[in-house]
Scaffold this active site. Structure first.
Site, mmCIF file in Angstrom:
data_model
loop_
_atom_site.group_PDB
_atom_site.id
_atom_site.type_symbol
_atom_site.label_atom_id
_atom_site.label_comp_id
_atom_site.label_asym_id
_atom_site.label_seq_id
_atom_site.Cartn_x
_atom_site.Cartn_y
_atom_site.Cartn_z
ATOM 1 N N CYS A 50 -48.533 -33.350 -18.391
ATOM 2 C CA CYS A 50 -48.923 -34.454 -19.565
ATOM 3 C C CYS A 50 -49.349 -35.824 -18.868
ATOM 4 C CB CYS A 50 -48.364 -34.905 -20.372
ATOM 5 S SG CYS A 50 -48.759 -36.561 -21.592
ATOM 6 N N TRP A 83 -40.927 -31.430 -27.718
ATOM 7 C CA TRP A 83 -40.854 -31.031 -26.199
ATOM 8 C C TRP A 83 -39.600 -30.912 -26.753
ATOM 9 C CZ3 TRP A 83 -44.931 -31.173 -23.168
ATOM 10 C CH2 TRP A 83 -45.933 -31.811 -23.722
ATOM 11 N N VAL A 116 -43.888 -36.813 -31.714
ATOM 12 C CA VAL A 116 -42.740 -37.240 -30.336
ATOM 13 C C VAL A 116 -43.259 -37.035 -29.310
ATOM 14 C CG1 VAL A 116 -40.398 -36.210 -29.528
ATOM 15 C CG2 VAL A 116 -40.846 -36.150 -32.422
ATOM 16 N N VAL A 118 -44.140 -38.062 -24.704
ATOM 17 C CA VAL A 118 -43.364 -37.952 -24.080
ATOM 18 C C VAL A 118 -44.951 -38.950 -23.201
ATOM 19 C CG1 VAL A 118 -42.768 -36.667 -22.809
ATOM 20 C CG2 VAL A 118 -44.344 -36.280 -22.448
ATOM 21 N N TYR A 181 -60.588 -36.067 -23.965
ATOM 22 C CA TYR A 181 -59.370 -35.297 -25.104
ATOM 23 C C TYR A 181 -60.430 -35.474 -26.269
ATOM 24 C CZ TYR A 181 -54.662 -35.094 -22.454
ATOM 25 O OH TYR A 181 -54.174 -34.389 -21.741
#
Length: 339
Positions: A50, A83, A116, A118, A181
């Site tokens: 990421c 994750w 969820v 990170v 993106y």
């Protein structure tokens, strides 16, 4: 990653829009949000795939916070619970004792409806998520955690340059960090083309800016360089083909290719990058874009270590500081992920 579960779900005919971080508490020197800076109390959860989490990896290394802020690395391949800690013995994080990062989210807010993501900072004693605010986490590491910085830690967000750094980062975030993106997850031709043009317009401007200067702002590495690095290091491997940002490769721009190799070869940058994790995540998780799940063998990584000659521009990577020390045992990128 941040603000979306990225890839398995369709986006209808709406342009891709990254949601804001839901948990935006801050860990500060005075503890004003209830989370004081404290060595050993928090755990930084990242995926090496990421780009948003990679910012925190680089900053943590450069500032020497490895002993103060422990690290958990997730599997690059997500499942329905997002994750997961399948890289660890018994598929559990050895410090938090959980199998999925979502368990820390549930401990903070039961039945939280969002994704969820990170990077995430988790309070070890309570097991609760503190923050997933990827825009603020690194700034706080730089400005609120100073008492725990290593001797010789660089100033990555110098006060006298913050206005310029913020301005540069704003354009890079909108058009490059998030722009790839917007292109990759576009479901309408017009949305894709708008994002595509934004990406390369900004990259051309950045290339022009860096033609006669080594770093984006001032004469040292700053937060602006870190945020650009984490997108550029992934560009040829995934964004050029997978996200259709294919006007040109990074290797075809003399300035940007020299700039990114310069940073990659700087301690604290390339030693956090795992190309294997990066490629396996994007090509296997984004089934809406790559339904076969085939992971490409290329590009050839050997040239990442070739001479860049950017040192001829002078300037001081760490300012009055020093490079970080060796990567701590257990945090090294495996051979499969590096040149």
């Amino acid at each position: 990653m941040t603000g979306t579960t990225e890839g398995n779900k369709g986006y209808g005919h709406k342009p891709f829009k990254r949601s804001r971080s839901h948990f935006a508490d801050r860990v500060t020197a005075d503890g004003r949000d209830g989370w004081p800076v404290e060595a050993g109390r928090y755990r930084l959860v990242v995926s090496r795939a990421c780009p948003w989490a990679s910012r925190a990896l680089v900053v943590r290394r450069l500032l020497g916070l490895e002993d103060a802020l422990s690290l958990a690395v997730t599997d690059p391949i997500q499942d329905d619970r997002s994750w997961r800690f399948t890289l660890d013995p018994d598929d559990r994080d050895p410090v938090l004792g959980i199998r999925f990062l979502g368990e820390a989210y549930d401990a903070r807010e039961k039945d939280y409806p969002g994704g969820v993501s990170v990077p995430a900072v988790v309070d070890v004693p309570s097991g609760k998520l503190v923050t997933n605010d990827f825009q603020q986490i690194t700034l706080d590491l730089e400005t609120e955690w100073t008492a725990l910085h290593r001797p010789g830690a660089p100033d990555l967000y110098p006060e006298q340059l913050r206005a310029e750094i913020d301005e540069v980062m704003d354009g890079i975030y909108r058009d490059v960090n998030n722009g790839v993106y917007r292109a990759g997850f576009a479901t309408r031709q017009s949305d894709y083309e708008d994002a595509y043009h934004d990406v390369f317009r900004r990259l051309d401007l950045v290339s022009e800016r860096l033609a006669d200067r080594r770093y984006l702002v001032g004469d040292t590495i700053t937060e602006a360089d870190i945020r650009l690095f984490t997108t550029l290091v992934r560009f040829d491997a995934v964004y050029h083909g997978h996200f259709k940002c294919n006007r040109s490769k990074l290797t075809e721009d003399r300035v940007l290719w020299g700039y990114i190799r310069d940073l990659y070869q700087t301690p604290g940058f390339g030693d956090t990058v795992d190309f294997d994790h990066i490629k396996r995540h994007y090509y296997r998780v984004h089934t809406g874009i790559n339904p076969t799940g085939i992971v490409p063998l290329g590009p050839d990584l050997s040239s990442w270590l070739s001479p860049h000659h950017r040192e001829e521009l002078g300037e001081r990577p760490f300012g009055d500081g020093t490079p970080p020390g060796p990567v701590p045992p257990g945090e090294e990128v495996p051979p499969a992920g590096r040149p």
